[in-house]
Design a protein around this motif. Structure first.
Motif, PDB file in Angstrom:
ATOM      1  N   MET A 238      10.676   8.216  -8.192  1.00 46.52           N
ATOM      2  CA  MET A 238      12.084   8.480  -8.473  1.00 46.52           C
ATOM      3  C   MET A 238      12.392   9.971  -8.427  1.00 46.52           C
ATOM      4  O   MET A 238      13.540  10.381  -8.502  1.00 46.52           O
ATOM      5  CB  MET A 238      12.476   7.930  -9.853  1.00 46.52           C
ATOM      6  CG  MET A 238      12.764   6.457  -9.889  1.00 46.52           C
ATOM      7  SD  MET A 238      14.156   5.959  -8.850  1.00 46.52           S
ATOM      8  CE  MET A 238      15.520   6.649  -9.780  1.00 46.52           C
ATOM      9  N   ASP A 239      11.352  10.784  -8.340  1.00 43.98           N
ATOM     10  CA  ASP A 239      11.565  12.229  -8.244  1.00 43.98           C
ATOM     11  C   ASP A 239      11.919  12.652  -6.820  1.00 43.98           C
ATOM     12  O   ASP A 239      12.320  13.775  -6.582  1.00 43.98           O
ATOM     13  CB  ASP A 239      10.299  12.964  -8.707  1.00 43.98           C
ATOM     14  CG  ASP A 239       9.050  12.445  -7.993  1.00 43.98           C
ATOM     15  OD1 ASP A 239       8.890  11.208  -7.902  1.00 43.98           O
ATOM     16  OD2 ASP A 239       8.247  13.266  -7.534  1.00 43.98           O
ATOM     17  N   GLY A 240      11.783  11.740  -5.878  1.00 39.90           N
ATOM     18  CA  GLY A 240      12.085  12.076  -4.488  1.00 39.90           C
ATOM     19  C   GLY A 240      13.577  12.046  -4.230  1.00 39.90           C
ATOM     20  O   GLY A 240      14.384  12.009  -5.157  1.00 39.90           O
TER      21      GLY A 240
ATOM     22  N   GLN B 210       0.827  -1.193   0.000  1.00 37.92           N
ATOM     23  CA  GLN B 210       0.000   0.000   0.000  1.00 37.92           C
ATOM     24  C   GLN B 210       0.872   1.258   0.000  1.00 37.92           C
ATOM     25  O   GLN B 210       1.884   1.320   0.691  1.00 37.92           O
ATOM     26  CB  GLN B 210      -0.880   0.007   1.245  1.00 37.92           C
ATOM     27  CG  GLN B 210      -1.935   1.079   1.174  1.00 37.92           C
ATOM     28  CD  GLN B 210      -3.023   0.841   2.215  1.00 37.92           C
ATOM     29  OE1 GLN B 210      -2.745   0.652   3.390  1.00 37.92           O
ATOM     30  NE2 GLN B 210      -4.252   0.847   1.781  1.00 37.92           N
ATOM     31  N   GLY B 211       0.481   2.196  -0.819  1.00 40.69           N
ATOM     32  CA  GLY B 211       1.223   3.452  -0.873  1.00 40.69           C
ATOM     33  C   GLY B 211       2.404   3.427  -1.827  1.00 40.69           C
ATOM     34  O   GLY B 211       3.076   4.435  -2.018  1.00 40.69           O
ATOM     35  N   SER B 212       2.660   2.268  -2.435  1.00 38.58           N
ATOM     36  CA  SER B 212       3.814   2.202  -3.333  1.00 38.58           C
ATOM     37  C   SER B 212       3.554   2.972  -4.627  1.00 38.58           C
ATOM     38  O   SER B 212       4.492   3.357  -5.321  1.00 38.58           O
ATOM     39  CB  SER B 212       4.162   0.745  -3.646  1.00 38.58           C
ATOM     40  OG  SER B 212       3.061   0.105  -4.256  1.00 38.58           O
ATOM     41  N   GLY B 213       2.285   3.178  -4.945  1.00 40.71           N
ATOM     42  CA  GLY B 213       1.959   3.948  -6.144  1.00 40.71           C
ATOM     43  C   GLY B 213       1.231   3.156  -7.209  1.00 40.71           C
ATOM     44  O   GLY B 213       1.174   3.576  -8.371  1.00 40.71           O
ATOM     45  N   LYS B 214       0.629   2.028  -6.822  1.00 42.21           N
ATOM     46  CA  LYS B 214      -0.057   1.178  -7.805  1.00 42.21           C
ATOM     47  C   LYS B 214      -1.169   1.897  -8.552  1.00 42.21           C
ATOM     48  O   LYS B 214      -1.240   1.846  -9.784  1.00 42.21           O
ATOM     49  CB  LYS B 214      -0.688  -0.053  -7.118  1.00 42.21           C
ATOM     50  CG  LYS B 214       0.263  -1.094  -6.670  1.00 42.21           C
ATOM     51  CD  LYS B 214      -0.463  -2.216  -5.966  1.00 42.21           C
ATOM     52  CE  LYS B 214      -1.296  -1.754  -4.781  1.00 42.21           C
ATOM     53  NZ  LYS B 214      -0.546  -1.071  -3.723  1.00 42.21           N
ATOM     54  N   THR B 215      -2.049   2.531  -7.784  1.00 41.31           N
ATOM     55  CA  THR B 215      -3.217   3.130  -8.430  1.00 41.31           C
ATOM     56  C   THR B 215      -2.798   4.259  -9.376  1.00 41.31           C
ATOM     57  O   THR B 215      -3.251   4.326 -10.527  1.00 41.31           O
ATOM     58  CB  THR B 215      -4.213   3.640  -7.357  1.00 41.31           C
ATOM     59  OG1 THR B 215      -4.524   2.541  -6.501  1.00 41.31           O
ATOM     60  CG2 THR B 215      -5.480   4.160  -7.999  1.00 41.31           C
ATOM     61  N   THR B 216      -1.895   5.106  -8.886  1.00 44.94           N
ATOM     62  CA  THR B 216      -1.383   6.181  -9.740  1.00 44.94           C
ATOM     63  C   THR B 216      -0.718   5.585 -10.977  1.00 44.94           C
ATOM     64  O   THR B 216      -0.939   6.045 -12.102  1.00 44.94           O
ATOM     65  CB  THR B 216      -0.345   7.017  -8.960  1.00 44.94           C
ATOM     66  OG1 THR B 216      -0.863   7.293  -7.667  1.00 44.94           O
ATOM     67  CG2 THR B 216      -0.021   8.299  -9.681  1.00 44.94           C
ATOM     68  N   THR B 217       0.093   4.557 -10.746  1.00 41.75           N
ATOM     69  CA  THR B 217       0.834   3.958 -11.852  1.00 41.75           C
ATOM     70  C   THR B 217      -0.094   3.284 -12.865  1.00 41.75           C
ATOM     71  O   THR B 217       0.184   3.314 -14.072  1.00 41.75           O
ATOM     72  CB  THR B 217       1.876   2.949 -11.319  1.00 41.75           C
ATOM     73  OG1 THR B 217       2.733   3.625 -10.392  1.00 41.75           O
ATOM     74  CG2 THR B 217       2.720   2.385 -12.434  1.00 41.75           C
TER      75      THR B 217
HETATM   76  P1  GDP Z   1      -1.161   2.581  -3.933  1.00 38.17           P
HETATM   77  O1  GDP Z   1      -1.593   2.527  -2.514  1.00 38.17           O
HETATM   78  O2  GDP Z   1      -0.050   1.619  -4.190  1.00 38.17           O
HETATM   79  O3  GDP Z   1      -2.271   2.441  -4.914  1.00 38.17           O
HETATM   80  O4  GDP Z   1      -0.507   4.037  -4.132  1.00 38.17           O
HETATM   81  P2  GDP Z   1      -1.141   5.332  -4.794  1.00 38.17           P
HETATM   82  O5  GDP Z   1      -1.180   5.221  -6.252  1.00 38.17           O
HETATM   83  O6  GDP Z   1      -2.427   5.653  -4.117  1.00 38.17           O
HETATM   84  O7  GDP Z   1      -0.019   6.399  -4.437  1.00 38.17           O
HETATM   85  C1  GDP Z   1       0.338   6.766  -3.123  1.00 38.17           C
HETATM   86  C2  GDP Z   1       0.884   8.184  -3.121  1.00 38.17           C
HETATM   87  O8  GDP Z   1       2.097   8.242  -3.870  1.00 38.17           O
HETATM   88  C3  GDP Z   1      -0.047   9.161  -3.800  1.00 38.17           C
HETATM   89  O9  GDP Z   1      -0.042  10.351  -3.063  1.00 38.17           O
HETATM   90  C4  GDP Z   1       0.558   9.401  -5.158  1.00 38.17           C
HETATM   91  O10 GDP Z   1       0.284  10.669  -5.676  1.00 38.17           O
HETATM   92  C5  GDP Z   1       2.028   9.244  -4.863  1.00 38.17           C
HETATM   93  N1  GDP Z   1       2.813   8.827  -6.022  1.00 38.17           N
HETATM   94  C6  GDP Z   1       2.661   7.743  -6.831  1.00 38.17           C
HETATM   95  N2  GDP Z   1       3.615   7.675  -7.759  1.00 38.17           N
HETATM   96  C7  GDP Z   1       4.412   8.749  -7.569  1.00 38.17           C
HETATM   97  C8  GDP Z   1       5.610   9.242  -8.208  1.00 38.17           C
HETATM   98  O11 GDP Z   1       6.152   8.672  -9.166  1.00 38.17           O
HETATM   99  N3  GDP Z   1       6.139  10.391  -7.700  1.00 38.17           N
HETATM  100  C9  GDP Z   1       5.588  11.030  -6.631  1.00 38.17           C
HETATM  101  N4  GDP Z   1       6.183  12.131  -6.198  1.00 38.17           N
HETATM  102  N5  GDP Z   1       4.497  10.587  -6.005  1.00 38.17           N
HETATM  103  C10 GDP Z   1       3.909   9.467  -6.460  1.00 38.17           C
END
Ligand code: GDP
Ligand code: MG
Length: 443
Positions: free
Chosen positions: A246-248, A104-111
């Motif tokens: 990777m922008d962090g 959770q929070g790794s960025g799956k949904t955004t990705t």
């Molecule tokens: P999930 O829980 O794996 O589905 O993660 P989310 O897609 O909800 O992302 C968690 C947080 O990470 C969100 O606030 C996104 O905006 C952020 N996020 C995802 N990918 C990136 C990225 O490549 N760069 C940055 N800076 N933030 C990201």
């Protein structure tokens, strides 16, 4: 973690005793990689290759040995990540089903949104399935993403069976003749429930039979990457990796461990929160981040400019021997190459290469920095045709060039005169060479 590599590079570049520093660096590299859970055998192979190359190869002239050494380390590390090859990111068959997994929070949904947009731009019809039933508002989050990029999203708010949702969504999208279906899954849902999550991944995998499972990992994951990736890999075979954020500040060192744990390749990196912030993974760029971008870039740039310069020198030999004619483009390239290599000023002295102007009084050839800058600006305003064949530059062209470069027509004329002079000098030297040969001289 691998992030320690940057400090090691810094320390190495600032060291005084080269031999000692090389040994220390190699040891440190081994420790860093082994600590990052890189297989010991792989580490040994890597450092053996580096050692072999530094004994067998020679640094290019004008390059500092230490910088050259770091460029070899860079080269070999890049090979571990795939070298010059960019990953294959296009679907090998259609329809293509992708399942995204990760904590959770790794960025799956955004990705999943980023991927959908990426493939949509390539002309594919893409559908998204929201199969995360644990995170509050996960469905709404994906709907919102879908609206931003105009991609259909399937979900069943209220249904507590993610496998059922995935199956239904897939069926619907396949009926609608979608080319690519991306299934966004849940991360960890509460402390101690990881085992059940992995079990769920496994059941979903068995039911859906995705063409590719992509593990999304956060760039800052560090040490945990190896373990995490292996556990996911056991649940459903990981086909590829995406490193998000990777922008962090994190440099993504954990990614190498994940690559090794799964045998999968990194395909993309996420470089921001926006949906178009996804890049196809480039091994060299990635390693240069690991090693410290600025340092590596300047070293590689320098090596490249030395190579450019050496190529130019070869070309100059052809000019001098009369095989080809000197053009302004040659002069331009030399100016650029020389400028990258060091202080300006002596440039025109070195111009036609091979010390050919040694017979000409120095003062006649010296040009101030200001002048060189002006000349570069003028040549920047010329077309390739003009650079290759300056004789076509008539009054009208001169005016256009002067305007483009922000200089006077006089200054353009001056450059052309300089060029003419250099050409005359060349002719003179050539003639002398010819005469010398005729009389049995060695030169
Ligand atoms: P999930 O829980 O794996 O589905 O993660 P989310 O897609 O909800 O992302 C968690 C947080 O990470 C969100 O606030 C996104 O905006 C952020 N996020 C995802 N990918 C990136 C990225 O490549 N760069 C940055 N800076 N933030 C990201
Ligand atoms: Mg999510």
């Amino acid at each position: 973690m691998l992030d320690g590599l940057r400090d090691a590079v810094r320390k190495f570049l600032g060291s005084s005793d080269y031999e000692k520093a090389v040994n220390e660096f190699i040891k440190e590299l081994q420790i860093i990689l082994i600590k990052a859970d890189v297989n010991v055998r792989l580490v040994k192979d890597l450092t053996d290759r580096i050692k072999k190359r530094i004994t067998e190869e020679k640094p290019p002239s004008a390059i500092e040995k230490r910088e050259w050494f770091i460029s070899i380390v860079y080269d070999e590390l890049s090979r571990l990540f795939g070298g010059d090859k960019e990953p294959e990111v296009m679907p090998k068959k259609l329809p293509y089903i992708i399942m995204l997994v990760g904590v959770q929070g790794s960025g799956k949904t955004t990705t999943s949104g980023k991927l959908a947009l990426f493939y949509k731009k390539k002309g594919y019809k893409v559908g998204l399935v929201a199969a995360d039933i644990y995170r509050p508002a996960a469905y709404e989050q994906l709907i919102q993403i879908g609206q931003q990029i105009n991609i259909p999203v399937y979900g069943e708010p209220g249904n507590k069976n993610p496998i059922e949702i995935a199956t239904n969504g897939l069926e619907k999208f396949l009926k609608e003749k979608m080319n690519i279906v991306i299934i966004d899954t849940a991360g960890r849902h509460g402390y101690g429930e990881e085992a059940s999550l992995l079990e769920e991944m496994k059941s979903m995998y068995d039911k859906i039979h995705p063409d590719e499972v992509i593990l999304v990992i956060d760039a800052s994951i560090g040490q945990k990457a190896y373990d995490l990736a292996s556990r996911f890999h056991q649940a459903s075979p990981i086909g590829s990796l995406i490193v998000s954020k990777m922008d962090g500040t994190a440099k993504g060192g954990g990614a190498l461990s994940a690559v090794i744990a799964t045998g999968a390749q990194i395909k993309f990196i996420g470089t921001g929160e926006k949906l178009d912030e996804l890049e196809v993974f480039n091994p060299r760029r990635f390693v240069s981040r690991l090693l410290g971008l600025g340092d590596i870039e300047s070293i590689i740039e320098k090596i490249k400019s030395v190579e450019d310069y050496e190529n130019l020198e070869k070309r100059m030999e052809d000019v001098i021997s009369g095989k080809t004619k000197l053009t302004l483009r040659d002069i331009y390239k030399q100016l650029i190459a020389l400028r990258k290599m060091g202080p300006l000023g002596k440039i025109f002295q070195m111009l036609p290469g091979a010390g050919i102007l040694s017979q000409v009084p120095e003062e006649q050839l010296k040009l101030g920095e200001e002048k060189i800058r002006t000349f570069m600006a003028i040549m920047n305003s010329m077309t390739y045709k003009e650079l290759d064949n300056p004789s076509i530059i008539d009054k009208a062209r001169m005016r256009r060039i002067a305007k483009g470069a922000g200089v006077t027509v006089e200054e353009v004329k001056e450059l052309l005169k300089q060029y003419q002079m250099t050409n005359n000098l060349l002719k003179m030297v050539k003639r002398r060479k010819g005469l010398a040969k005729l009389f049995g001289g060695s030169n």
